[in-house]
Design a protein around this motif. Sequence first.
Motif: not given
Length: 595
Positions: A2-27
């Motif tokens: 079993a291996v595990y590495q944090p899926p940071l790229q997929s999380m970053r893509f989800l936060v920034h490109e799919v959900l646009h979370a920083p802008a949504v949270l600022a609003d």
Amino acid sequence: MAVYQPPLQSMRFLVHEVLHAPAVLADAGWEDMSGDLFDDVLAQAGRIAAEVLFPLNRSGDEEGVRVEADGVRMPAGFADAYRAWREGGWNGLAGDPAYGGQGMPALLDTLVTEMVCGANLAFSIVPGLTQGAIRAIAAHAEEALKDVYLPRMISGDWTGAMALTEPHAGTDLGLLRTRAEPAADGSHRLTGQKMFISSADHDLTDNLVHLVLARLPDAPPGTRGISLFLVPKRLPDGSRNGWAVLSSEQKMGLHASPTCVVSYEGAVGWMVGQPHRGLPAMFTMMNHERLFVGIQGIGVGECAAQSALAYAREREQGRAPDGPRNPDRPADAIIHLPDVRRMVLTARALTDAGRALAAWTALWMDRAHHSGDPAVVEEAEDWAALLTPVIKAAGTDFGFEAAVLAQQVMGGHGYIRDNGVEQLVRDVRATQIYEGTNGVQALDLVQRKLTLHGGRPVARLFAAIDAAARELEAEPLTRDIAGPLRDAAERLRGTVAWLAEAGSHSPLAPAAAATDTLRLMALVTYGWMWGLMATAAARRPEGYDRAYLDGRIGLARVFANRLLPETAALELRIRSGHDSLFDPGLPADLAALDG
């Protein structure tokens, strides 16, 4: 292995490109939540998950917990890991700043939690249950209790657990018998026995808090007579309270998580909320835990997907059906075998969509947190109500499926304990059972959530899917994904209408269809998430390799063509009704089937 590495790229893509979370949270009032802060916190959490927690996953499973005269002992290394967790401030990441928390968004906390669960599911239960207890105390307890307990729990100095189940009663809490006698000082004395209490006791902290359901002397029968009590291990003067661990359950998995039978012997407790209104107060904790458990399944799915891919790329055996991929080697890597690719891609597609759905829901909760707009609050509550049973059940069902697929990819090596994947199968299996079995989640969906507010939440879902399909269709790279998503959504729409009609004739119809309906909704909502991710990838945002973006679209296509067609079979099974389950040729108790 079993291996595990944090899926940071997929999380970053989800936060920034799919959900646009920083802008949504600022609003929504989170002005300080920059994209860089999001990325930094996730990276730091990923290091703890990979470097501190994951190395303890197998050793904790092998050593397990043990009950001694003075309480439960955790496996070696867990105390140091928890100290690192607590001292890093992770327990208070999303905590109320009024009690020492950092006040970060639920979205960020959700993604951090997933990494903890993926690295070490047993460890995750201690902070996960504490977060639910914090929410129940904050929402329902008197100020005096909040002032004493919330700062210590948010800091992680003390932890929380919930004590619901009794030996004679499982999900039916109306049968519980634990008694709470009022005392002259305003506290109560609790007497009774509870079981299946996750993280009921441990040696990670010097105190922990049980939220216990019990009956007052004048309580009416059933669930209307249940009250909720805060019962600490140690009283404010430092003395030991009147409860004891009788045993730690010997479980199929999660050996490093103490699941205990506890006897309350005149234990001192303080009421949380109103008399006989304990169940609604406890549901504040339970609803949080159901989302948390869904995230547990997603985290294990991530570890399983990574492990399956790593093994399939390295294991050389046989040749690809269309000819050698590596003629200079005696065999090709099994990743080139169609059935192995099916398993690896299925595990990855299910996991990434589950993460997206949990994150979508968390972001709506964040939008409502600071909002004074009743319309925003209403929509957030609609999404949370509709999607909580889906996230809990689908996250865990698909997490288990991903773990079994990883085991199958590894063949005989997946069945061997030394390689670690069989532990994923054993550990994640519990998530389908606790915090309300997935069958209970399915009943909640069909009996309450689909018709909530006249069907308003599910109408929002169909509108969102229609919008996602239009965006897919407008982009040449993703146009072919729109049709399967629309078809699956129409099957769900027809099923919702059919359930309403069939349920008006017999309550057995929706109950018999519940599990299939939840899976149908899970596949449709996961397909919706893949539609959003494919659309975002087609925009070609900066900061991502072309191969990663193409992979997002390719996985969306896999989901559309390989997984969404299952919705057709589910619709047929749902519409077949309940008659065959209650065929006159079958005895009511099915006893004649034995022998």
